[in-house]
Design a protein around this motif. Structure first.
Motif, PDB file in Angstrom:
ATOM      1  N   ALA A 171       0.855  -1.185   0.000  1.00  0.00           N
ATOM      2  CA  ALA A 171       0.000   0.000   0.000  1.00  0.00           C
ATOM      3  C   ALA A 171       0.891   1.234   0.000  1.00  0.00           C
ATOM      4  O   ALA A 171       2.002   1.212   0.532  1.00  0.00           O
ATOM      5  CB  ALA A 171      -0.911  -0.001   1.224  1.00  0.00           C
ATOM      6  N   PHE A 172       0.386   2.269  -0.613  1.00  0.00           N
ATOM      7  CA  PHE A 172       1.139   3.513  -0.741  1.00  0.00           C
ATOM      8  C   PHE A 172       0.242   4.653  -0.299  1.00  0.00           C
ATOM      9  O   PHE A 172      -0.961   4.639  -0.567  1.00  0.00           O
ATOM     10  CB  PHE A 172       1.561   3.732  -2.202  1.00  0.00           C
ATOM     11  N   CYS A 173       0.804   5.622   0.386  1.00  0.00           N
ATOM     12  CA  CYS A 173      -0.023   6.754   0.800  1.00  0.00           C
ATOM     13  C   CYS A 173       0.845   7.979   1.041  1.00  0.00           C
ATOM     14  O   CYS A 173       2.065   7.883   1.133  1.00  0.00           O
ATOM     15  CB  CYS A 173      -0.810   6.400   2.055  1.00  0.00           C
ATOM     16  N   ASP A 174       0.152   9.105   1.145  1.00  0.00           N
ATOM     17  CA  ASP A 174       0.845  10.320   1.557  1.00  0.00           C
ATOM     18  C   ASP A 174       1.019  10.315   3.060  1.00  0.00           C
ATOM     19  O   ASP A 174       2.075  10.655   3.575  1.00  0.00           O
ATOM     20  CB  ASP A 174       0.030  11.557   1.131  1.00  0.00           C
ATOM     21  N   VAL A 175      -0.064   9.954   3.755  1.00  0.00           N
ATOM     22  CA  VAL A 175      -0.050  10.028   5.214  1.00  0.00           C
ATOM     23  C   VAL A 175      -0.567   8.717   5.796  1.00  0.00           C
ATOM     24  O   VAL A 175      -1.686   8.293   5.513  1.00  0.00           O
ATOM     25  CB  VAL A 175      -0.943  11.195   5.713  1.00  0.00           C
ATOM     26  N   ALA A 259       2.884  -4.357   8.401  1.00  0.00           N
ATOM     27  CA  ALA A 259       1.612  -4.443   9.116  1.00  0.00           C
ATOM     28  C   ALA A 259       0.968  -5.791   8.833  1.00  0.00           C
ATOM     29  O   ALA A 259       1.154  -6.360   7.759  1.00  0.00           O
ATOM     30  CB  ALA A 259       0.680  -3.312   8.681  1.00  0.00           C
ATOM     31  N   VAL A 260       0.246  -6.284   9.822  1.00  0.00           N
ATOM     32  CA  VAL A 260      -0.518  -7.508   9.626  1.00  0.00           C
ATOM     33  C   VAL A 260      -1.995  -7.189   9.760  1.00  0.00           C
ATOM     34  O   VAL A 260      -2.412  -6.603  10.760  1.00  0.00           O
ATOM     35  CB  VAL A 260      -0.137  -8.594  10.647  1.00  0.00           C
ATOM     36  N   GLU A 261      -2.745  -7.548   8.736  1.00  0.00           N
ATOM     37  CA  GLU A 261      -4.197  -7.383   8.780  1.00  0.00           C
ATOM     38  C   GLU A 261      -4.801  -8.747   9.098  1.00  0.00           C
ATOM     39  O   GLU A 261      -4.549  -9.724   8.392  1.00  0.00           O
ATOM     40  CB  GLU A 261      -4.699  -6.884   7.417  1.00  0.00           C
ATOM     41  N   ARG A 262      -5.584  -8.790  10.160  1.00  0.00           N
ATOM     42  CA  ARG A 262      -6.230 -10.059  10.523  1.00  0.00           C
ATOM     43  C   ARG A 262      -7.557 -10.145   9.765  1.00  0.00           C
ATOM     44  O   ARG A 262      -8.610  -9.810  10.282  1.00  0.00           O
ATOM     45  CB  ARG A 262      -6.410 -10.123  12.045  1.00  0.00           C
ATOM     46  N   VAL A 274     -10.421 -16.219   0.687  1.00  0.00           N
ATOM     47  CA  VAL A 274     -10.057 -15.130   1.596  1.00  0.00           C
ATOM     48  C   VAL A 274      -8.894 -15.597   2.468  1.00  0.00           C
ATOM     49  O   VAL A 274      -8.955 -16.672   3.053  1.00  0.00           O
ATOM     50  CB  VAL A 274     -11.260 -14.728   2.482  1.00  0.00           C
ATOM     51  N   PRO A 275      -7.831 -14.810   2.517  1.00  0.00           N
ATOM     52  CA  PRO A 275      -6.717 -15.224   3.356  1.00  0.00           C
ATOM     53  C   PRO A 275      -7.051 -15.037   4.836  1.00  0.00           C
ATOM     54  O   PRO A 275      -7.897 -14.216   5.189  1.00  0.00           O
ATOM     55  CB  PRO A 275      -5.592 -14.282   2.939  1.00  0.00           C
ATOM     56  N   ARG A 276      -6.395 -15.802   5.651  1.00  0.00           N
ATOM     57  CA  ARG A 276      -6.560 -15.651   7.090  1.00  0.00           C
ATOM     58  C   ARG A 276      -5.982 -14.300   7.525  1.00  0.00           C
ATOM     59  O   ARG A 276      -6.610 -13.523   8.231  1.00  0.00           O
ATOM     60  CB  ARG A 276      -5.812 -16.807   7.755  1.00  0.00           C
ATOM     61  N   GLN A 277      -4.775 -14.041   7.093  1.00  0.00           N
ATOM     62  CA  GLN A 277      -4.125 -12.771   7.421  1.00  0.00           C
ATOM     63  C   GLN A 277      -3.420 -12.253   6.182  1.00  0.00           C
ATOM     64  O   GLN A 277      -3.125 -13.007   5.263  1.00  0.00           O
ATOM     65  CB  GLN A 277      -3.087 -12.959   8.540  1.00  0.00           C
ATOM     66  N   ARG A 278      -3.160 -10.964   6.204  1.00  0.00           N
ATOM     67  CA  ARG A 278      -2.478 -10.358   5.062  1.00  0.00           C
ATOM     68  C   ARG A 278      -1.324  -9.519   5.607  1.00  0.00           C
ATOM     69  O   ARG A 278      -1.519  -8.715   6.513  1.00  0.00           O
ATOM     70  CB  ARG A 278      -3.467  -9.489   4.290  1.00  0.00           C
ATOM     71  N   LEU A 279      -0.154  -9.770   5.060  1.00  0.00           N
ATOM     72  CA  LEU A 279       1.025  -9.014   5.469  1.00  0.00           C
ATOM     73  C   LEU A 279       1.181  -7.823   4.536  1.00  0.00           C
ATOM     74  O   LEU A 279       1.320  -7.994   3.335  1.00  0.00           O
ATOM     75  CB  LEU A 279       2.270  -9.909   5.383  1.00  0.00           C
ATOM     76  N   TRP A 280       1.148  -6.644   5.109  1.00  0.00           N
ATOM     77  CA  TRP A 280       1.229  -5.423   4.302  1.00  0.00           C
ATOM     78  C   TRP A 280       2.610  -4.803   4.393  1.00  0.00           C
ATOM     79  O   TRP A 280       3.198  -4.760   5.468  1.00  0.00           O
ATOM     80  CB  TRP A 280       0.221  -4.381   4.795  1.00  0.00           C
ATOM     81  N   ARG A 281       3.080  -4.330   3.270  1.00  0.00           N
ATOM     82  CA  ARG A 281       4.186  -3.387   3.295  1.00  0.00           C
ATOM     83  C   ARG A 281       3.577  -2.040   2.912  1.00  0.00           C
ATOM     84  O   ARG A 281       3.086  -1.863   1.798  1.00  0.00           O
ATOM     85  CB  ARG A 281       5.275  -3.760   2.303  1.00  0.00           C
ATOM     86  N   ILE A 282       3.585  -1.118   3.852  1.00  0.00           N
ATOM     87  CA  ILE A 282       2.994   0.197   3.596  1.00  0.00           C
ATOM     88  C   ILE A 282       4.128   1.188   3.360  1.00  0.00           C
ATOM     89  O   ILE A 282       5.052   1.272   4.166  1.00  0.00           O
ATOM     90  CB  ILE A 282       2.120   0.645   4.785  1.00  0.00           C
ATOM     91  N   VAL A 283       4.053   1.881   2.255  1.00  0.00           N
ATOM     92  CA  VAL A 283       5.050   2.896   1.939  1.00  0.00           C
ATOM     93  C   VAL A 283       4.378   4.247   2.097  1.00  0.00           C
ATOM     94  O   VAL A 283       3.405   4.551   1.403  1.00  0.00           O
ATOM     95  CB  VAL A 283       5.581   2.721   0.498  1.00  0.00           C
TER      96      VAL A 283
ATOM     97  N   ARG B 120      -2.877  -3.568  -4.783  1.00  0.00           N
ATOM     98  CA  ARG B 120      -2.064  -3.954  -3.629  1.00  0.00           C
ATOM     99  C   ARG B 120      -1.120  -5.113  -3.948  1.00  0.00           C
ATOM    100  O   ARG B 120      -0.450  -5.623  -3.074  1.00  0.00           O
ATOM    101  CB  ARG B 120      -2.963  -4.315  -2.451  1.00  0.00           C
ATOM    102  N   SER B 121      -1.044  -5.474  -5.233  1.00  0.00           N
ATOM    103  CA  SER B 121      -0.368  -6.725  -5.568  1.00  0.00           C
ATOM    104  C   SER B 121       1.130  -6.604  -5.758  1.00  0.00           C
ATOM    105  O   SER B 121       1.834  -7.597  -5.727  1.00  0.00           O
ATOM    106  CB  SER B 121      -0.989  -7.299  -6.842  1.00  0.00           C
ATOM    107  N   MET B 122       1.644  -5.423  -6.005  1.00  0.00           N
ATOM    108  CA  MET B 122       3.062  -5.279  -6.343  1.00  0.00           C
ATOM    109  C   MET B 122       3.672  -4.096  -5.607  1.00  0.00           C
ATOM    110  O   MET B 122       2.976  -3.221  -5.131  1.00  0.00           O
ATOM    111  CB  MET B 122       3.210  -5.009  -7.851  1.00  0.00           C
ATOM    112  N   GLY B 123       4.991  -4.084  -5.587  1.00  0.00           N
ATOM    113  CA  GLY B 123       5.694  -2.972  -4.959  1.00  0.00           C
ATOM    114  C   GLY B 123       5.699  -1.705  -5.806  1.00  0.00           C
ATOM    115  O   GLY B 123       6.571  -0.864  -5.664  1.00  0.00           O
ATOM    116  N   ILE B 124       4.736  -1.619  -6.710  1.00  0.00           N
ATOM    117  CA  ILE B 124       4.581  -0.437  -7.566  1.00  0.00           C
ATOM    118  C   ILE B 124       3.248   0.199  -7.187  1.00  0.00           C
ATOM    119  O   ILE B 124       2.256  -0.502  -7.014  1.00  0.00           O
ATOM    120  CB  ILE B 124       4.536  -0.868  -9.056  1.00  0.00           C
TER     121      ILE B 124
END
Lengths: 995, 178, 98
Positions: A171-175, A259-262, A274-283, B120-124
């Protein structure tokens, strides 16, 4: 099922949905709760106080907190393959059918025979591992460790494969706003209103933080209602991503967060897909940490008894969950949280027997409130001990004058002040700073792009949190390039938050726990200090204080403050341990994501893979590739039979091998020849167009890196191959040479490994076979297309192809390459046209046998320690030019004539088998390391010779032809006499190559 | 051989297709020839070779930035025409030219805006405003290298992955397009 | 860590691979002290606490080698340049195009 009692449920309070009754079991007993409950709140509603046994002493434990800092209420959730140990009941969202078990008890929760550990506790004190079990050493593995593991420890992991799926996402965001209390909500809202892309994360299933737990007014509305209105507005912005049930567990460099989303932890079984959990990399460009503050206990005697609860948790259970955590309470505090708590207790109809405060003078308003409700006030006093064995039945209060009295109660609400959640904001190394006036650690230097807001920063008043959150949200949005909209901050009051630091009741008579999860007591801290473990990091490692699933969220600050008292240092000078990710535990499943089982890594398939599969090939994984190892025929029951047949077919007629996995690189440009001269040890610029040459590359330190062939198709167009294993490494090296060493050369490099399907066609009938598929007018005769010739041509009626007359097998052989999508067709065509010659496909095993028969080096010899000379290729090195590795390859250590070099071996008794890895030892020498003279790198059974042969690295190899040595292999009881022979076993003169 | 046709029953029925009807030529500017190459490209295609990660459309030809001074020229297959040879001849001396039609499998997801799953699938960052029509990224997905571009007309996303990985990549993509 | 590739833009470090100190330059192999110079080039490194010039390769991206200035104390990326550009400038300055 009958409606269970929920005797402790309050009628008119809580944010639970009473229209949705949920059934769950705890230790097999069915109970009811409501949607919106946690497991902990539902257990309390049903009067369940005892939920587990402690780690070391098996003491009865209840529910201390209402959040992820919980040290005690750990349960095994679900059963079978989904069983998950050490799940915190305080954050486990209740669902219909939830199944939980207490852990670490034997045989049952109420009767725990191992509670006797408490009686032998002198042996289980700090450092007991290091002291008690030191001697004899042999006892450790067999006796001590299993015994300790039986007695201590937490839950049991599932034994079966996890049936659920896990996902990874970006995920990508400004804030990014972490935490949705008053500060977090205002930050997210203010940033969202500017149009910024905002992500709001909260570990709970509901947004709002303390506004759900305390009775507060915001902007004229009830706190929970205000939260709903903010969440509704946030949902209206397309650029806002709301992520409940998500924990930011770590801050990483350059604005990245884990982040981990349950996703489906709150349902019995995730829905399909549907996954049990999702591992997020938030930028995130900017991040606002608004994770709030966690209350800390005060350390007193028996402070771990079920019924001792943090004051803020008491209010959470009352206000958010509509649950009475007890019938009669004693409140023990050193700060104004005590006053808020008695107000909520009284409001919920719970009797408050006493307010015990360590401060000598309380606010007049607090005192008059207490008087009005019959609450006894003890100023300058402490709760020294909780009374009761399996649950609290009273409190022993020591008054300011030192007199002691017992007051009956079943709940002790305790507040030692608040610890701002500084973990995530200090993950990147900024040290938390002690602020004496707040009696709290606050964030230190923050990483670029990060701000901390609200009580996470030590700002404890509600109005201040709202304001600070709004400011932070606006600042982050503006820094991301958005226009400030001017934040309207809703009206609210700042609650009083006076505190006087107090850590440890020294008049306690009973065990006083600092870290309840690890059973670390005040006495352990004192013992560690006496024994010299006076740094916080040493204290932590010696006592285990602050370790395990809660990472000391309720214990670290108390522990180090007590250490400071013992050493006479200030808390600031004592310092805190470093917080490292993860903030809360992350399941291995989430970290692995979909990379398990057959998806553990990607698989590369050659263009004719399907053909090989049809043919019944046995495949072998080599790196990412799946390669045909051998092609058994019906009736061939062992691989050696098959491999010998394949080798014999090649040596006598013709075979075909898929060599598409070779690394393939195009080197173009007017300086391509010059460039290759600098990366190969031999000369490539002199290679004629239409010719190929074997080449070797060195690393700059003079060690062999890779070998392969270079072919020249035009003055400015070369094509080189690398070994399968080194394709990526060689490309990277060539790019370094091109871009960094010699940037001015006109060279272009194209990796084309996947463009070509490539097959080795080898054997005396190879030319006869290929003659059938090359298109006219190509002349494949030996005269027109001799050994080491290359050409671009068409085959099979117009398919572009490249033909290389190269041989790895030692036979007359060709490599033919066609565009990848033609590979399958080419393979089938070769097989069909080769039928009359008795063609056989051969795999990597036969390839390996033939290369050993010919003494060609491969991976086992190109092993990162050998030089070109060690490999018998020293003469290839040109002396007319420089090349990568030349200078350092001439170091004395690498030119030492006694270095082990590649040479051949055969067993003296030809019937004996050779083993790779066997070490060479003088014939009459003892098999000890000092006598080691080298080792066998590659072995094969040679069908051409009818016995085993080997290649090996042997010291002084050249001068030892004919010498008999021991090939000693203690691992497989091998001790074979071998004869040193030249490394070429078949067609020594190489005549077959050129016919 | 089609990775999708062989391994899924619904290859063309969905908005995920494999593009089997194009030739792909990789060109890389010769040292010092960048400017003259661009001049020639403008004369040939009517557009400049993008110097940043962009894809430009030129009369049915898609020119995709593929690294510094490198491009992929993607052209519809035509019987009787050898696009690679024509380009090699055109750019002779100014660029190195190779045929990479078989190097990668090109998948296409026809989505005018990225689905939440794709986002949400890629680092892009696939956000509509961050990865615009005509944008290109060379990156990886679960260790599989991929060049992804959004068609200049904004109608689809193309994913070019190494051919030998394309079964695994196709599996991943089917999940990611959901 | 995120590295701003001058060609591709900001990418996470999992797209890059690391080589090491970019301040060491491949010596002249024809120089009389070539052996010593190559030994230093291969093995002698300063252990820098602070901004350091490093070679990174955009392995999963555009295959460009980069000279990245990174503060080794906090991983802050202070500057990223194309290694080829840096090398060309170095050659120009030294007048040593080969």
């Amino acid at each position: 099922m009958t409606q269970s009692a929920q005797t402790a449920r309050l009628k008119d309070r809580g944010l639970i949905d009473r229209s949705q009754s949920l059934t769950f079991t705890f230790d097999g007993v069915p109970y009811n709760g409501y949607a919106g409950d946690t497991l902990a709140s539902a257990l309390l509603a049903n009067g369940v106080r005892l939920v587990g046994r402690s780690f070391k002493y098996h003491r009865p434990r209840g529910i201390l907190t209402s959040g992820s800092e919980e040290p005690n209420a750990l349960v095994e959730l679900r059963s079978g393959a989904r069983r998950e140990p050490n799940t915190k009941a305080t954050i486990t969202e209740l669902y219909d059918g939830l199944e939980a078990k207490s852990q670490n008890r034997f045989p049952s929760l109420s009767l725990d025979l191992l509670a006797i550990n408490g009686l032998v506790s002198p042996f289980l004190s700090a450092g007991f591992y290091y002291k008690t079990f030191m001697w004899p050493a042999s006892f450790w593995e067999k006796i001590y460790e299993p015994m300790i593991r039986r007695a201590a420890g937490l839950g049991r992991a599932a034994q079966e494969h996890d049936p659920d799926s896990y996902d990874k996402a970006f995920a990508f965001c400004d804030v990014l706003v972490v935490g949705s209390g008053p500060a977090g909500l205002m930050a997210a809202l203010t940033a969202a209103r500017t149009g910024a892309r905002v992500i709001l994360v909260d570990e709970s299933f509901a947004f709002g933080g303390r506004l759900l737990s305390d009775v507060r007014t915001v902007g004229g509305a009830n706190g929970a209602d205000w939260v709903n209105s903010v969440v509704a507005e946030l949902k209206s912005f397309p650029g806002v991503q709301l992520m409940p049930r998500t924990t930011v567990f770590g801050a990483y460099d350059s604005g990245q967060f884990g982040a981990v989303e349950r996703v489906a932890d709150h349902v019995p079984v995730p829905a399909a897909g549907v996954p049990r959990q999702r591992l997020w990399r938030i930028v995130a460009k900017h991040t606002i940490i608004a994770q709030g503050a966690l209350e800390r206990p005060i350390v007193f005697g028996n402070n771990d008894r079920p019924g001792v609860m943090l004051a803020s948790a008491v209010r959470t259970y009352i206000n958010r969950f509509g649950v009475k955590p007890g019938e009669t309470a004693v409140v023990f505090s050193n700060n104004d949280d005590g006053a808020s708590t008695i107000a909520d207790l009284v409001g919920a109809g719970i009797r408050v027997a006493a307010l015990v405060d360590t401060r000598t003078v309380l606010q007049p308003a607090t005192k008059s409130f207490a008087r009005k409700h019959g609450i006894r006030i003890f100023e300058g006093a402490v709760v020294a001990d909780a009374i009761g064995s399996s649950r609290v039945t009273g409190a022993r209060i020591v008054a300011a004058d030192g007199t002691s009295q017992n007051i009956a109660c079943d709940l002790i609400a305790v507040s030692g002040g608040f610890n701002p959640s500084v973990q995530v904001s200090t993950h990147l190394g900024g040290r938390a700073q002690w602020q004496q006036e707040l009696a709290a650690f606050v964030p230190g230097a923050l990483p670029k792009g990060m701000a901390v807001s609200g009580s996470a920063k030590g700002t404890f008043g509600l109005a201040s949190c709202l304001k600070e959150g709004a400011q932070a949200g606006e600042a982050a949005a503006v820094a991301s390039g958005f226009q400030a909209k001017g934040a309207a901050v809703p009206a609210a009051d700042d609650e009083p938050s006076d505190i006087s630091a107090f850590w440890h009741v020294k008049t306690a008579k009973h065990k006083a726990f600092v870290d309840q999860q690890n059973d670390v007591t005040a006495a352990d801290v004192a013992l560690a200090e006496r024994e010299g473990f006076r740094s916080v990091e040493h204290l932590k490692r010696y006592t285990t204080l602050g370790m395990a699933t809660d990472q000391g969220k309720t214990s670290n600050v108390n522990g180090l403050a007590m250490l400071a008292q013992l050493t006479g240092k200030t808390i600031a000078a004592t310092g805190a341990t470093s917080a490292r990710p993860p903030y809360t535990p992350v399941s291995l499943g989430a970290l692995a994501g979909e990379h398990r089982g057959k998806h553990f890594k990607a698989t590369r398939l050659t263009p004719s893979h399907d053909w090989a599969k049809e043919r019944g090939a046995v495949f072998i994984e080599t790196g990412m590739w799946l390669r045909a190892q051998y092609y058994p025929k019906p009736g061939e029951n062992d691989w050696l039979t098959t491999v010998c047949r394949e080798v014999n077919t090649v040596r006598n007629s013709v075979g075909v091998c898929d060599v598409s996995t070779l690394g393939k690189i195009e080197i173009h440009g007017t300086d391509a020849g010059k460039f290759l001269d600098r990366v190969y040890i031999n000369m490539m610029s002199t290679l004629g167009v239409g010719k190929a040459r074997y080449g070797m590359m060195l690393r700059e330190d003079g060690i062999a890196m890779d070998d392969g062939t270079a072919a020249r198709f035009a003055d400015d167009r070369y094509f080189i191959t690398t070994t399968t294993a080194n394709a990526i490494k060689v490309l990277q090296h060539l790019e370094l040479c091109r871009q960094w060493y010699w940037p001015d050369l006109d060279v272009q490099i194209f990796p084309v490994s996947d463009q070509w399907a490539q097959y080795s066609v080898a054997g005396p009938r190879a030319r006869d076979l290929l003659a059938k598929i090359v298109d006219a007018p190509f002349d494949i005769s030996n005269a027109a297309f001799p050994y080491m010739a290359v050409a671009e041509l068409t085959v099979m009626g117009g398919v572009k192809a490249r033909l290389y007359r190269l041989s790895f097998s030692g036979e007359m052989a060709y490599e033919i390459a066609v565009p990848a999508r033609q590979g399958d067709r080419l393979m089938r065509t070769l097989m069909a046209k080769g039928e009359e010659f008795g063609i056989a496909p051969y795999g990597t095993e036969a390839l390996g046998v033939m290369r050993i028969e010919k003494g060609h080096v491969a991976g086992p010899e190109l092993n990162g320690t050998t030089t070109a000379a060690d490999l018998g290729l020293g003469k290839m090195a040109s002396t007319k030019k420089d090349f990568v590795g030349r200078v350092l390859s001439q170091r004395p250590g690498l030119t030492d004539p006694t270095r082990p070099r590649v040479v051949g071996f055969r067993p003296v008794d030809r019937s004996q088998r050779l083993r790779g890895g066997a070490h060479f030892i003088g014939k009459s020498d003892a098999a000890v390391a000092q006598n080691d003279q080298g080792y066998m790198t590659s072995v094969a059974y040679s069908p051409s010779l009818g016995h085993w042969i080997g290649l090996g690295l042997l010291a002084n190899a050249e001068s030892r032809m004919g010498e008999i040595l021991r090939a000693y292999d203690p691992v497989r009881n091998g001790d074979v006499l071998v004869e040193v022979v030249p490394a070429t076993f078949v067609d020594v003169e190489g005549a077959r190559l050129r016919v | 051989m089609s990775e999708l046709a062989n391994h899924t029953k619904t290859a063309r029925a969905s908005d995920l297709i494999e593009r089997n009807d194009v030739t792909v030529t990789n060109i890389a500017a010769r040292r010092g020839a960048r400017a003259s190459l661009d001049e020639l490209a403008r004369a040939t295609f009517g557009v400049s070779l993008p110097s940043t990660p962009k894809a430009v459309e030129a009369g049915g030809t898609l020119i995709v930035w593929a690294g510094p001074d490198q491009w992929l020229i993607i052209q519809k297959e035509e019987t009787g025409r050898d696009h690679y040879s024509e380009l090699a001849k055109t750019f002779n001396g100014l660029a190195s030219v190779i045929d990479v039609t078989e190097s990668r499998t090109i998948f296409r997801i026809s989505q005018a805006r990225p689905s939440p799953v794709l986002s949400r699938s890629m680092g892009i960052d696939f956000h509509d405003a961050a990865f615009k029509p005509g944008d290109v990224a060379i990156t990886h997905v679960s260790h599989l290298g991929v060049i992804v571009w959004r068609l200049p007309d904004g109608t689809a996303y193309d994913f070019a992955c190494a051919r030998t990985y394309s079964r695994d990549f196709g599996d991943w993509l089917r999940k990611a397009k959901a | 860590m995120r590295i701003n590739c001058p060609h591709c833009g900001l990418r996470s470090n999992d797209e890059f691979s690391y080589l090491g100190d970019a301040s060491v330059v491949r010596p002249d192999p024809a120089a009389p002290n070539a052996t010593e110079a190559f030994y230093a080039f291969g093995y002698e490194r300063a252990n820098i606490a602070g901004p350091m010039q490093e070679l990174w390769y955009h392995a999963a991206g555009c295959h460009a080698w980069l000279v990245v200035t990174r503060d080794t104390r906090n991983h802050e990326i202070l500057d990223v340049k194309s290694a080829q550009e840096v090398a060309l400038e170095r050659q120009k300055a030294a007048g040593t195009a080969q």
